[in-house]
Structures are given as structure tokens and as C-alpha cells.
Design a protein around this motif. Structure first.
Motif, PDB file in Angstrom:
ATOM      1  N   GLU A 151       0.831  -1.209   0.000  1.00 22.34           N
ATOM      2  CA  GLU A 151       0.000   0.000   0.000  1.00 22.34           C
ATOM      3  C   GLU A 151       0.866   1.261   0.000  1.00 22.34           C
ATOM      4  OE1 GLU A 151      -2.335  -0.595   3.494  1.00 22.34           O
ATOM      5  OE2 GLU A 151      -3.908  -1.684   2.429  1.00 22.34           O
ATOM      6  N   ASP A 152       1.947   1.232   0.754  1.00 16.57           N
ATOM      7  CA  ASP A 152       2.802   2.417   0.876  1.00 16.57           C
ATOM      8  C   ASP A 152       3.707   2.642  -0.331  1.00 16.57           C
ATOM      9  OD1 ASP A 152       1.779   3.049   3.381  1.00 16.57           O
ATOM     10  OD2 ASP A 152       3.319   1.913   4.441  1.00 16.57           O
ATOM     11  N   PHE A 153       4.199   1.569  -0.942  1.00 16.12           N
ATOM     12  CA  PHE A 153       5.220   1.711  -1.979  1.00 16.12           C
ATOM     13  C   PHE A 153       4.840   1.127  -3.330  1.00 16.12           C
ATOM     14  CE2 PHE A 153       7.289   1.526   2.205  1.00 16.12           C
ATOM     15  CZ  PHE A 153       7.722   2.840   2.256  1.00 16.12           C
ATOM     16  N   GLY A 154       3.631   0.580  -3.454  1.00 22.14           N
ATOM     17  CA  GLY A 154       3.133   0.165  -4.749  1.00 22.14           C
ATOM     18  C   GLY A 154       3.559  -1.208  -5.227  1.00 22.14           C
ATOM     19  N   MET A 155       4.275  -1.953  -4.404  1.00 18.73           N
ATOM     20  CA  MET A 155       4.661  -3.317  -4.758  1.00 18.73           C
ATOM     21  C   MET A 155       4.994  -4.076  -3.483  1.00 18.73           C
ATOM     22  SD  MET A 155       8.503  -2.782  -6.346  1.00 18.73           S
ATOM     23  CE  MET A 155       8.025  -1.418  -7.400  1.00 18.73           C
ATOM     24  N   ALA A 156       4.998  -5.384  -3.587  1.00 18.47           N
ATOM     25  CA  ALA A 156       5.352  -6.212  -2.440  1.00 18.47           C
ATOM     26  C   ALA A 156       6.817  -5.983  -2.070  1.00 18.47           C
ATOM     27  CB  ALA A 156       5.117  -7.682  -2.765  1.00 18.47           C
ATOM     28  N   SER A 157       7.140  -6.177  -0.811  1.00 19.65           N
ATOM     29  CA  SER A 157       8.518  -5.943  -0.362  1.00 19.65           C
ATOM     30  C   SER A 157       9.509  -6.842  -1.097  1.00 19.65           C
ATOM     31  CB  SER A 157       8.638  -6.121   1.147  1.00 19.65           C
ATOM     32  OG  SER A 157       8.271  -7.427   1.535  1.00 19.65           O
ATOM     33  N   ASP A 158       9.147  -8.097  -1.324  1.00 16.39           N
ATOM     34  CA  ASP A 158      10.040  -9.007  -2.059  1.00 16.39           C
ATOM     35  C   ASP A 158      10.307  -8.494  -3.472  1.00 16.39           C
ATOM     36  OD1 ASP A 158      10.153 -10.661   0.133  1.00 16.39           O
ATOM     37  OD2 ASP A 158       8.738 -12.126  -0.663  1.00 16.39           O
ATOM     38  N   GLU A 159       9.270  -7.976  -4.108  1.00 13.81           N
ATOM     39  CA  GLU A 159       9.416  -7.432  -5.462  1.00 13.81           C
ATOM     40  C   GLU A 159      10.305  -6.186  -5.451  1.00 13.81           C
ATOM     41  OE1 GLU A 159       6.574  -5.829  -9.113  1.00 13.81           O
ATOM     42  OE2 GLU A 159       5.665  -6.394  -7.202  1.00 13.81           O
ATOM     43  N   TYR A 160      10.119  -5.326  -4.469  1.00 21.30           N
ATOM     44  CA  TYR A 160      10.951  -4.119  -4.357  1.00 21.30           C
ATOM     45  C   TYR A 160      12.419  -4.498  -4.175  1.00 21.30           C
ATOM     46  CZ  TYR A 160      12.640   0.447  -2.998  1.00 21.30           C
ATOM     47  OH  TYR A 160      13.351   1.621  -2.953  1.00 21.30           O
ATOM     48  N   ILE A 161      12.667  -5.446  -3.278  1.00 21.76           N
ATOM     49  CA  ILE A 161      14.043  -5.872  -3.021  1.00 21.76           C
ATOM     50  C   ILE A 161      14.653  -6.490  -4.266  1.00 21.76           C
ATOM     51  CG2 ILE A 161      15.449  -7.524  -1.721  1.00 21.76           C
ATOM     52  CD1 ILE A 161      13.453  -6.992   0.640  1.00 21.76           C
ATOM     53  N   GLN A 162      13.906  -7.333  -4.969  1.00 24.89           N
ATOM     54  CA  GLN A 162      14.433  -7.953  -6.187  1.00 24.89           C
ATOM     55  C   GLN A 162      14.729  -6.905  -7.250  1.00 24.89           C
ATOM     56  OE1 GLN A 162      15.269 -11.351  -6.406  1.00 24.89           O
ATOM     57  NE2 GLN A 162      16.436 -10.391  -8.044  1.00 24.89           N
ATOM     58  N   ASN A 163      13.827  -5.951  -7.430  1.00 25.25           N
ATOM     59  CA  ASN A 163      14.072  -4.870  -8.389  1.00 25.25           C
ATOM     60  C   ASN A 163      15.302  -4.070  -8.005  1.00 25.25           C
ATOM     61  OD1 ASN A 163      11.869  -5.492  -9.996  1.00 25.25           O
ATOM     62  ND2 ASN A 163      10.515  -4.034  -8.996  1.00 25.25           N
ATOM     63  N   TYR A 164      15.449  -3.798  -6.731  1.00 17.82           N
ATOM     64  CA  TYR A 164      16.616  -3.060  -6.243  1.00 17.82           C
ATOM     65  C   TYR A 164      17.899  -3.822  -6.566  1.00 17.82           C
ATOM     66  CZ  TYR A 164      20.007  -1.019  -3.068  1.00 17.82           C
ATOM     67  OH  TYR A 164      21.142  -0.438  -2.546  1.00 17.82           O
ATOM     68  N   LEU A 165      17.914  -5.100  -6.230  1.00 18.62           N
ATOM     69  CA  LEU A 165      19.105  -5.912  -6.487  1.00 18.62           C
ATOM     70  C   LEU A 165      19.392  -6.024  -7.976  1.00 18.62           C
ATOM     71  CD1 LEU A 165      18.564  -8.722  -3.847  1.00 18.62           C
ATOM     72  CD2 LEU A 165      20.168  -6.803  -3.725  1.00 18.62           C
ATOM     73  N   ASP A 166      18.362  -6.229  -8.781  1.00 19.38           N
ATOM     74  CA  ASP A 166      18.551  -6.323 -10.227  1.00 19.38           C
ATOM     75  C   ASP A 166      19.118  -5.034 -10.788  1.00 19.38           C
ATOM     76  OD1 ASP A 166      17.571  -8.904 -10.156  1.00 19.38           O
ATOM     77  OD2 ASP A 166      15.596  -8.371 -10.975  1.00 19.38           O
ATOM     78  N   ASN A 167      18.599  -3.897 -10.341  1.00 22.91           N
ATOM     79  CA  ASN A 167      19.106  -2.600 -10.800  1.00 22.91           C
ATOM     80  C   ASN A 167      20.550  -2.401 -10.403  1.00 22.91           C
ATOM     81  OD1 ASN A 167      17.121  -1.411 -12.317  1.00 22.91           O
ATOM     82  ND2 ASN A 167      16.173  -0.365 -10.586  1.00 22.91           N
ATOM     83  N   LYS A 168      20.896  -2.737  -9.172  1.00 21.76           N
ATOM     84  CA  LYS A 168      22.272  -2.554  -8.706  1.00 21.76           C
ATOM     85  C   LYS A 168      23.223  -3.467  -9.468  1.00 21.76           C
ATOM     86  CE  LYS A 168      21.477   0.707  -5.915  1.00 21.76           C
ATOM     87  NZ  LYS A 168      21.811   2.057  -6.287  1.00 21.76           N
ATOM     88  N   LEU A 169      22.797  -4.689  -9.743  1.00 18.43           N
ATOM     89  CA  LEU A 169      23.650  -5.593 -10.511  1.00 18.43           C
ATOM     90  C   LEU A 169      23.842  -5.075 -11.924  1.00 18.43           C
ATOM     91  CD1 LEU A 169      22.306  -9.078  -9.348  1.00 18.43           C
ATOM     92  CD2 LEU A 169      24.487  -8.018  -8.744  1.00 18.43           C
ATOM     93  N   TYR A 170      22.782  -4.568 -12.533  1.00 16.68           N
ATOM     94  CA  TYR A 170      22.864  -4.030 -13.886  1.00 16.68           C
ATOM     95  C   TYR A 170      23.768  -2.802 -13.927  1.00 16.68           C
ATOM     96  CZ  TYR A 170      21.441  -1.881 -18.282  1.00 16.68           C
ATOM     97  OH  TYR A 170      21.450  -1.303 -19.519  1.00 16.68           O
ATOM     98  N   MET A 171      23.616  -1.909 -12.942  1.00 20.57           N
ATOM     99  CA  MET A 171      24.438  -0.695 -12.904  1.00 20.57           C
ATOM    100  C   MET A 171      25.909  -1.039 -12.734  1.00 20.57           C
ATOM    101  SD  MET A 171      22.362   1.645 -13.573  1.00 20.57           S
ATOM    102  CE  MET A 171      23.366   3.089 -13.295  1.00 20.57           C
TER     103      MET A 171
END
Length: 54
Positions: free
Chosen positions: A28-48
Motif C-alpha cells: 500500500e505504501d510503496f506500490g509493490m510487495a517488499s520481495d518485489e521491491y528488493i528484487q528490483n533493487y538488487l537487479d538494478n544494482k547488478l545491472y548498474m
């Protein structure tokens, strides 16, 4: 360590007041499940990381 990095990212993106004032679920607060947010974060950091090497 990962929890600290993700928390720091949330604070940088949404502000400390939003984090402290959260009354709903993560989704509700961030628009996605916490697991999804963490995975997106990790994927972005790995890509960068690969962009920085080039």
C-alpha cells in the motif's frame, strides 16, 4: 547488510517521514510487495555494476 542498503534506498526515495509514518502494508505504501521491491533493487544494482565496468 542488504536490509540496510534497501532501507537506505527507501529513505532516499521516499523520505524518512514516509517510512516512519507508514501505517499500511508495504504494498500500500510503496506500490509493490517488499520481495518485489528488493528484487528490483538488487537487479538494478547488478545491472548498474556492469555499466560502470564498461
Amino acid at each position: 547488510m542488504a536490509a540496510g542498503l534497501v532501507t537506505g534506498e527507501l529513505i532516499a526515495e521516499y523520505g524518512i517521514d514516509t517510512i516512519i509514518g507508514s501505517l499500511g502494508s508495504f504494498e500500500e505504501d510503496f506500490g509493490m510487495a517488499s520481495d518485489e521491491y528488493i528484487q528490483n533493487y538488487l537487479d538494478n544494482k547488478l545491472y548498474m555494476h556492469y555499466l560502470e565496468e564498461g
